[in-house]
Design an enzyme around this catalytic site. Sequence first.
Site, PDB file in Angstrom:
ATOM      1  CG  ASP A  40      -1.657   1.220   1.472  1.00 52.13           C
ATOM      2  OD1 ASP A  40      -2.341   1.658   0.522  1.00 52.13           O
ATOM      3  OD2 ASP A  40      -1.586   1.786   2.587  1.00 52.13           O
TER       4      ASP A  40
ATOM      5  CG  ASP B 238      -1.523   7.774   0.064  1.00 47.88           C
ATOM      6  OD1 ASP B 238      -1.125   8.936   0.128  1.00 47.88           O
ATOM      7  OD2 ASP B 238      -1.704   7.164  -1.016  1.00 47.88           O
TER       8      ASP B 238
ATOM      9  CG  ASP C 231      -2.536   2.720   6.256  1.00 41.10           C
ATOM     10  OD1 ASP C 231      -2.648   2.454   5.042  1.00 41.10           O
ATOM     11  OD2 ASP C 231      -3.024   3.743   6.773  1.00 41.10           O
TER      12      ASP C 231
HETATM   13 MG   LIG Z   1      -3.110   3.185   3.186  1.00 41.47          MG
END
Ligand SMILES: [Mg+2]
Length: 255
Positions: A22, A24, A197
Site C-alpha cells: 500500500d 498512503d 495500514d
Molecule cells: Mg493506506
Amino acid sequence: MSLNEGDRSPPPPRDDWALFLDVDGTLTAHVARADAVVLEDRVRHVLMRLQDRLGGALALVTGRSLAALDALMRPHVPAHAACLHGVQQRPSAPDSRFPPVASTWVEEAVSLADRYPGALVEAHGPCLYLHWRAAPAAAGAMTAFARRFATGVPSHRLHIGRHGIEIRPDGMDKGMAIADFMRCAPFAGRVPVFAGDDPADEPGFVAVNALGGISVRVGEERRDSAARFRLRNPQEVLHWLAEEARGADRQGERK
Ligand SMILES: [Mg+2]
C-alpha cells in the site's frame, strides 16, 4: 490465536517474495490532501532496489488512481500497480468492467464539498472518494450523501473510514488484485507479502494468508485485523524494506 499474534515484526525480506505495498499510510504518512504527499527520495530508492532484487515482483496496491500514483512516484513510474483498490491495474487495466459514476452524482458531491472549506471530492471513473480530514464538520452531510448514493446505485459499496468514505464498485478489492497478480509472471510461484495500514487493506491480508504468505499491518495494534505481523509506522516499514537493499549492497560489495 495468542494475544500477541498479529503484533510481531515481520521477518526480513527474502529473494523469493512477491511484494505488495500500500502507499498512503504505509510508505508515507497520511496528510489532509493526497495530492500534497511528497515521497522521500530514499523511499523511491529502496523500492527500485527491491524491484530489481525480486526480479520485478513488486507491485503498489493503492486506493490512488494510476495518474495520482504516477505523479507521486515520478520519475520512476511503477511497472506493476493495482490502483483504485484494484479497479485499475497495470499492466492489464480492466477498467471497462466498471462504468464511471454518473456525472449528476459527481456534481452533487462537489457542490456539497464546496460548502465545507477543506472537504474534498475525488472522482476517478467508477470510484468516488469523499474526504473530510481537513473539514470534520462535513462528515455528517457527506455520510448522508454516500448512503443515498448506495441506495441509488446498488452496484457500488461504501467503505467508511475515520476521515472519509470511498464509494467503489462491488466485485474488486485489494485481495482480488493481489490474487490476479499472483497468477502471472513475475509474481507466480513466489511467497506473497502485503503491507497496508487501513481497513481497505484487510482483503489483501486475507488473500496473502490464504496463499501462505506474510501479512503486515502498519499502525497501532488492532485485534480485529487479519494481519499476522505489524510495524508501527512508515518509518518502520522503510527500515524493514531497506534491510533488503542493504543486503543487496553488501552482496554487491563482495562481488
Ligand atoms: Mg493506506
